[in-house]
Design an enzyme around this catalytic site. Structure first.
Site, PDB file in Angstrom:
ATOM      1  N   LYS A  61       0.916  -1.264   0.052  1.00 30.95           N
ATOM      2  CA  LYS A  61      -0.054  -0.179   0.014  1.00 30.95           C
ATOM      3  C   LYS A  61       0.727   1.202  -0.006  1.00 30.95           C
ATOM      4  CE  LYS A  61      -2.299  -0.838   3.804  1.00 30.95           C
ATOM      5  NZ  LYS A  61      -2.077  -2.123   4.128  1.00 30.95           N
ATOM      6  N   ARG A  97      -9.645   0.558   8.846  1.00 32.74           N
ATOM      7  CA  ARG A  97      -9.105  -0.696   9.301  1.00 32.74           C
ATOM      8  C   ARG A  97     -10.124  -1.618   9.829  1.00 32.74           C
ATOM      9  NH1 ARG A  97      -3.510   0.519   8.664  1.00 32.74           N
ATOM     10  NH2 ARG A  97      -2.212  -1.217   9.494  1.00 32.74           N
ATOM     11  N   ARG A 110      11.366  -6.015   5.157  1.00 34.50           N
ATOM     12  CA  ARG A 110      11.322  -4.882   4.934  1.00 34.50           C
ATOM     13  C   ARG A 110      12.288  -3.887   5.668  1.00 34.50           C
ATOM     14  NH1 ARG A 110       5.143  -2.473   4.914  1.00 34.50           N
ATOM     15  NH2 ARG A 110       5.174  -2.904   7.058  1.00 34.50           N
ATOM     16  N   ARG A 124      11.506  -1.229  10.799  1.00 35.61           N
ATOM     17  CA  ARG A 124      10.175  -0.485  11.400  1.00 35.61           C
ATOM     18  C   ARG A 124      10.197  -1.426  12.754  1.00 35.61           C
ATOM     19  NH1 ARG A 124       4.701   0.502   8.163  1.00 35.61           N
ATOM     20  NH2 ARG A 124       3.830  -0.655   9.903  1.00 35.61           N
ATOM     21  N   ARG A 172      -0.390  -8.587  13.629  1.00 35.70           N
ATOM     22  CA  ARG A 172      -0.907  -7.758  12.683  1.00 35.70           C
ATOM     23  C   ARG A 172      -1.531  -8.214  11.636  1.00 35.70           C
ATOM     24  NH1 ARG A 172       4.281  -4.554  11.184  1.00 35.70           N
ATOM     25  NH2 ARG A 172       3.006  -3.559   9.640  1.00 35.70           N
TER      26      ARG A 172
END
Ligand code: AMP
Length: 206
Positions: free
Chosen positions: A13, A88, A122, A153, A164
């Site tokens: 996204k 969300r 990532r 992150r 998540r």
């Protein structure tokens, strides 16, 4: 055009949002980015948000909805906007319907089994937020866009990512049906290459 980008964590996204706002010159409203900014600056919202984000949970609706409501009151959104990471859950979507008119919802659909590897590998730019993956970085540790250091992150570790993904399946995925029923949903194959996904979205938006 008021657009929502929907998709699991790690679906791309953020990457697509950066490219889309470049092309269409509309504001990018990412609730995740807003929370990270507040955490970095140690604001009261940041303190609350951090306690949830670190556990892979959603920040409470009353905090999140209010932030978006205020953001959509600003003048720059008159040309349209791209919502990334909001709504969300169904409650947030229903609240959003009370103060905004959404034209299209783009669901970036990916194979959920591949996401754990995709997210834990990532790396993001500490300054501009550009996303990378260790598999293609070849040891490079700085951003090719702005030169700042790449970081992982805090919520991209395995335990938090698993949480998540569960939150996504239970709370966010039902939005696919919600927006399908509203006649606003379009789906793109997020397992394709970044540029292919981008071209599909541009084709849809015209
Ligand atoms: P993201 O950058 O979109 O992956 O968001 C990072 C984290 O911020 C999420 O795992 C949530 O804890 C929090 N967050 C972002 N957007 C929302 C939202 N719309 N509602 C609640 N929490 C959110």
């Amino acid at each position: 055009m008021n657009i929502i980008l929907l998709g699991a964590p790690g679906a791309g996204k953020g990457t697509q949002a950066t490219k889309l706002v470049d092309k269409y010159q509309i504001p990018h409203i990412s609730t995740g980015d807003i929370f990270r900014y507040n955490i970095k600056n140690q604001t009261p919202i940041g303190v609350v948000a951090k306690s949830y984000i670190d556990k892979g949970q959603l920040v409470p609706d009353e905090v999140t909805v209010e932030i978006v409501k205020q953001r959509l009151n600003e003048k720059d959104v008159e040309v349209g906007y791209l919502l990334d990471g909001f709504p969300r859950n169904i409650f947030q979507a229903e609240e959003l319907d009370k103060f905004a008119t959404i034209d299209k919802v783009i669901d970036i659909s990916v194979n959920l089994d591949k996401l754990l590897k995709r997210i834990t590998g990532r790396r993001v730019c500490s300054k501009c937020g550009e996303s990378y993956h260790v598999d293609t970085l070849n040891g490079v540790t700085t951003c090719s866009r702005c030169g700042a250091d790449l970081i992982q992150r805090a919520d991209d570790n395995e335990a938090t990512v698993e949480k998540r993904l569960t939150v996504y399946k239970e709370q966010t995925a039902p939005l696919i049906d919600y927006y399908k029923k509203a006649g606003k949903l379009v789906t793109v194959d997020g397992d394709k290459a970044i540029d292919e996904v981008f071209n599909s979205i541009v084709e849809i938006l015209g």
